[in-house]
Enzyme design. Structure first.
Site, PDB file in Angstrom:
ATOM      1  N   CYS A 111       0.771  -1.136  -0.089  1.00 20.82           N
ATOM      2  CA  CYS A 111      -0.036   0.049   0.174  1.00 20.82           C
ATOM      3  C   CYS A 111       0.938   1.188  -0.200  1.00 20.82           C
ATOM      4  O   CYS A 111       1.611   1.367   0.747  1.00 20.82           O
ATOM      5  CB  CYS A 111      -0.848   0.083   1.157  1.00 20.82           C
ATOM      6  SG  CYS A 111      -2.024   1.155   1.227  1.00 20.82           S
ATOM      7  N   ASN A 213       1.925  -8.033 -10.996  1.00 22.93           N
ATOM      8  CA  ASN A 213       0.992  -6.865 -10.920  1.00 22.93           C
ATOM      9  C   ASN A 213       1.358  -5.432 -11.423  1.00 22.93           C
ATOM     10  O   ASN A 213       2.566  -5.204 -11.265  1.00 22.93           O
ATOM     11  CB  ASN A 213       0.448  -6.668  -9.648  1.00 22.93           C
ATOM     12  CG  ASN A 213      -0.557  -5.831  -9.169  1.00 22.93           C
ATOM     13  OD1 ASN A 213      -0.605  -5.024  -8.187  1.00 22.93           O
ATOM     14  ND2 ASN A 213      -1.386  -5.763  -9.996  1.00 22.93           N
ATOM     15  N   GLY A 214       0.432  -4.770 -12.063  1.00 18.72           N
ATOM     16  CA  GLY A 214       0.840  -3.532 -12.708  1.00 18.72           C
ATOM     17  C   GLY A 214       0.504  -3.317 -14.316  1.00 18.72           C
ATOM     18  O   GLY A 214       1.268  -4.245 -15.022  1.00 18.72           O
ATOM     19  N   ASP A 215      -0.191  -2.736 -14.555  1.00 22.23           N
ATOM     20  CA  ASP A 215      -0.692  -2.400 -16.103  1.00 22.23           C
ATOM     21  C   ASP A 215      -1.300  -3.718 -16.856  1.00 22.23           C
ATOM     22  O   ASP A 215      -0.917  -3.674 -18.114  1.00 22.23           O
ATOM     23  CB  ASP A 215       0.420  -1.837 -16.987  1.00 22.23           C
ATOM     24  CG  ASP A 215       1.196  -0.486 -16.290  1.00 22.23           C
ATOM     25  OD1 ASP A 215       0.335   0.097 -15.327  1.00 22.23           O
ATOM     26  OD2 ASP A 215       2.249  -0.088 -16.570  1.00 22.23           O
ATOM     27  N   GLY A 237      -5.659  -5.369 -10.835  1.00 25.35           N
ATOM     28  CA  GLY A 237      -6.565  -4.413 -10.024  1.00 25.35           C
ATOM     29  C   GLY A 237      -7.321  -3.321 -10.829  1.00 25.35           C
ATOM     30  O   GLY A 237      -8.471  -3.774 -11.036  1.00 25.35           O
TER      31      GLY A 237
END
Length: 388
Positions: A111, A213-215, A237
């Protein structure tokens, strides 16, 4: 006699076999039971709860106890925990296991929100190596047969990267998988995710799955990430905001044959309106309050109808609707035969923000050991009773 065996799972998290190597990333105010159920209706995967604060769970905060509940249709059940004190995290894990609240526990070390990092939590915490090790080790031991995973970022900023050390520590502690959001806390959600970091983590952590994770905005992005990095699965996400059917696309692209409908989604405006209406219905059921559920769906309006011919006046009315009947009447005004608008509906969703200097406790970066001042800051973080 011919013997047949079940196909091997596309991803295994401890004893949990998944037909598609796909995980829904926890998102505050988004990944409640209603949204998880909706995503699950479209495709296979592991659907994780909103971030749950361990202190609030141990103290049985009413909001928190509601957030950890799962619908009977949800299996496997997954809860993400946030905490900064090893004893409190372990206590929260023991409650989850003893009371059978989940089949999988994820620990949040990614986070980037200032109210979390300024107290030494989230993406700031792995900088303190011994503290990170104590939290992860204690959680794994308290969980017993329930698999524990870790989700993290690259680090605090480019000068203070933590992901390789944290990945090795988590692996040695006995986690079932590690997931990396390939940005630093300083980057927040801006720019382009550094997928090369996922590849580096995969090379460093060899005995458990590594998830990227990411894009990941589309199934093609997921396929490309796995091909370029060698990661074992993807965590999605913002890419599914207003697009819960993305999990069907991912199951078709990455999962077992037959794990999702063979035909790709034809996301006409009518299809999107139906998904939006189903989401609102599930929110009403989750909150057990029609007005509350209809208020909660309002934040999803722009995501669902991005790129579609839905005028601003009608969007505004959808964003003020207070009943399912009112939503039905408004959706009936749409041109439900309008086709998928292509590029206008694709790409980034949600707020990216801009790079910023992370908020940290005073002197946090001076040492990777936990000193007295840092311990005091962490005590303040554990007083957060927000319930996730």
């Amino acid at each position: 006699m011919t013997l047949t065996t079940a196909p091997a799972p596309a991803l295994r998290i401890g004893p949990i076999g998944l037909p598609a190597p796909v995980v829904l990333a926890p998102m505050a105010g988004i990944t409640n039971t209603a949204f998880r159920r909706l995503c699950r209706e479209y495709g296979a995967g592991l659907y994780v709860s909103e971030m749950i604060t361990t202190r609030a769970l141990v103290e049985r905060n009413a909001t928190t106890m509601r957030l950890i509940r799962h619908h009977e249709s949800e299996t496997p059940r997954s809860i993400q925990l946030y905490g900064v004190d090893p004893a409190t995290v372990a206590a929260a894990v023991r409650i989850i296991v003893a009371e059978d609240h989940a089949d999988h526990i994820d620990l949040n070390f990614g986070c980037p929100v200032p109210k979390v990092t300024r107290k030494g939590g989230g993406a700031a915490l792995p900088w303190k190596l011994d503290l990170f090790r104590q939290i992860v080790t204690g959680a794994v031991q308290a969980a017993g047969d329930v698999p524990v995973t870790v989700k993290m970022r690259k680090g605090i900023d480019t000068d203070h990267l933590t992901f390789l050390d944290a990945g090795r520590i988590a692996e040695d502690a006995g986690v079932a998988a590690v997931a990396l959001h390939a940005r630093t806390a300083a980057e927040f959600y801006s720019g382009t995710a550094d997928w090369s970091a996922i590849a580096a983590l995969k090379a460093a952590v060899t005995s458990v799955p590594v998830l990227g994770n990411g894009d990941v905005w589309s199934a093609d992005d997921a396929v490309r990430m796995m091909a370029e990095t060698g990661c074992d699965g993807v965590v999605v996400g913002r890419g599914c905001l207003g697009r819960p059917w993305l999990f069907g696309d991912l199951a078709r692209a990455l999962g077992e044959p037959g794990s999702a409908p063979a035909d790709p989604v034809d996301a006409t405006l009518g299809f999107v309106a139906q998904a939006f209406r189903r989401h609102a219905e599930l929110l009403v059921e989750f909150f057990e309050d029609e007005d509350r559920g209809c208020r909660d769906i309002r934040k999803h309006v722009a995501w669902y109808f991005k790129g579609y011919p839905v005028g601003g006046e009608l969007r505004a009315r959808l964003a003020t609707a207070s009943s399912l009947v009112e939503i039905d009447d408004l959706l009936a005004e749409l041109d439900l035969d309008a086709p998928y608008p292509g590029a206008a509906a694709e790409g980034q969703r949600g707020r990216a923000g801009t790079p910023k200097r992370p908020a940290l406790p005073d002197g946090w970066l001076a040492s990777r050991d936990l000193g007295a001042a840092a311990s005091s800051a962490l005590a303040g973080a554990e007083l957060d009773h927000s319930g996730g």
